[in-house]
Design a protein around this motif. Structure first.
Motif: not given
Length: 409
Positions: A321-325
């Motif tokens: 989730d962090f990498e996508t955002l």
């Protein structure tokens, strides 16, 4: 990567055969305690109670699961368990509580604990459905096995330095009207949304998992494979020992009947029948101990392997989730999504720290549980073999005396 202390891959490698020398001393069945240098006394030198005594001395929450009762309604049949709690914590209104809970209530508690602490290792519950070997769903053996597993589950939670202070645990232990509290959790659609997002993240994967979590992942795979192998072998051993026990039940009476037909051999045959019967009783105790101590411990850690895999996936999902955002933020203007990215970065850091800390705690607990089960099984095996050895040595001694008496005559 290294396996826990005292629990190496070599110990669990079932394809390697090692010679085991067993040293036994003569022991009389009338002696209550073994000689100082007998195998059972050597095993007793392994003291596993020190850490346990220290933990008990520092604990302030004690939980017992007992008194299972069957309830039959027009719709279903289920078992209710009594849960007794004793505590000295100031945030509890009383020192003692007594409530009744069914299996679904334990499922609710574990689900809430996982929602509140997604990267903590929550001890597994026994399977929902009938375990292998159980003919009836609610026979006495199944109920007793499940009660013991539920008791261990709650005590694992009560001993945990973080989970034991969870508000949902307090509600579970104290609330007389638990259904009203269960309705306050997240709805079905919310849980479905989380599941769909987790599946999407698992397909996408993470770009750069930290090395320490990669090593954890490799350890979990190795541990799961080894503990599953030992569990399966233990199940087969118990099955074969039960077949051997059935043969012993038929063997003793056969010698007794033979003694009735042979006047000259009557006494030796009766003695053999008596030896077989005593060995049967000791073997039955040994099988019972394996079923009550070793197998449940191994099977619980088979389930723990699946729990560990789930926790690792949750950690990866948070990082994904962090990498996508962060990737979306890089494609847009610098000011956009900044707050969300920082929030996810903090969440990922908290998740990583929680898992690293709980990983150390879980390994220590696993070592203690598995080592205790192995040592207890070793003690019981030595006790069984020593008593059987003493029985047959007594028989041989009686026969030698009889031969000497005949020579003197």
């Amino acid at each position: 990567m290294s396996l826990p202390e005292g629990f190496s891959a070599d110990m669990l490698d079932l394809e390697e055969e090692e010679d085991l020398e067993v040293f036994s001393k003569k022991m009389s069945l009338t002696d209550g305690a073994p000689a100082p240098d007998t195998p059972s006394s050597l095993v007793n030198q392994y003291h596993l109670d020190d850490d346990e005594d220290q933990q008990i001395g520092s604990r302030d929450l004690f939980v017992t699961v007992d008194n299972p009762e069957s309830h039959v309604t027009a719709i279903e049949t289920f078992i209710m368990y009594r849960v007794l709690t004793k505590t000295t914590r100031s945030d509890f209104d009383s020192y003692e509580y007594e409530v009744c809970r069914r299996y679904q209530d334990f499922l609710w508690l574990r689900s809430r604990l996982e929602e509140c602490h997604p990267t903590l290792i929550v001890h597994p519950l026994p399977e929902k459905f009938v375990m292998k070997g159980m003919v009836e769903r609610f026979n006495d053996d199944f109920i007793q096995t499940r009660k013991n597993a539920l008791h261990r589950f709650l005590n694992k939670i009560a001993e945990h330095p973080i989970l034991s202070f969870n508000q949902h645990l307090k509600i579970f232990l104290t609330a007389q009207d638990l259904p009203s509290h269960k309705k306050q959790g997240p709805g079905f659609l919310s849980r479905m949304s989380d599941t769909v997002r987790a599946v999407a993240n698992s397909v996408r994967g993470v770009k750069s998992r930290p090395e320490e979590f990669t090593l954890m992942q490799e350890y979990v795979e190795t541990f799961s494979n080894k503990i599953s192998s030992v569990d399966k072998v233990s199940q087969r051993i118990i099955k074969e020992q039960r077949e051997y026990l059935d043969e012993l039940k038929q063997c003793g009476p056969a010698y007794a009947q033979w003694a009735d037909m042979e006047e000259d051999l009557a006494e030796p045959l009766k003695d053999v029948a008596n030896c077989v019967e005593q060995c049967r009783k000791e073997t039955e105790k040994q099988i019972h101990h394996l079923s009550e101590v070793l197998v449940p411990a191994l099977h619980e850690y088979v389930l723990c392997g699946e729990v560990l895999k789930t926790v690792m996936r949750r950690r990866d999902n948070i990082q994904a989730d962090f990498e996508t955002l962060a990737s979306k933020k890089a494609e847009q203007e610098a000011g956009e999504l900044q707050e969300e990215v920082e929030g996810l970065a903090d969440r990922m850091e908290l998740a990583n720290n929680a898992l690293k800390s709980d990983w150390t705690y879980w390994q220590k607990s696993a070592r203690g549980d598995i080592k205790s089960a192995f040592v207890s099984t070793a003690e019981k095996n030595v006790e069984c073999f020593e008593k059987c050895l003493a029985v047959w040595e007594s028989f041989l001694l009686s026969q030698r005396r009889e031969v000497l008496d005949e020579r003197d005559d």
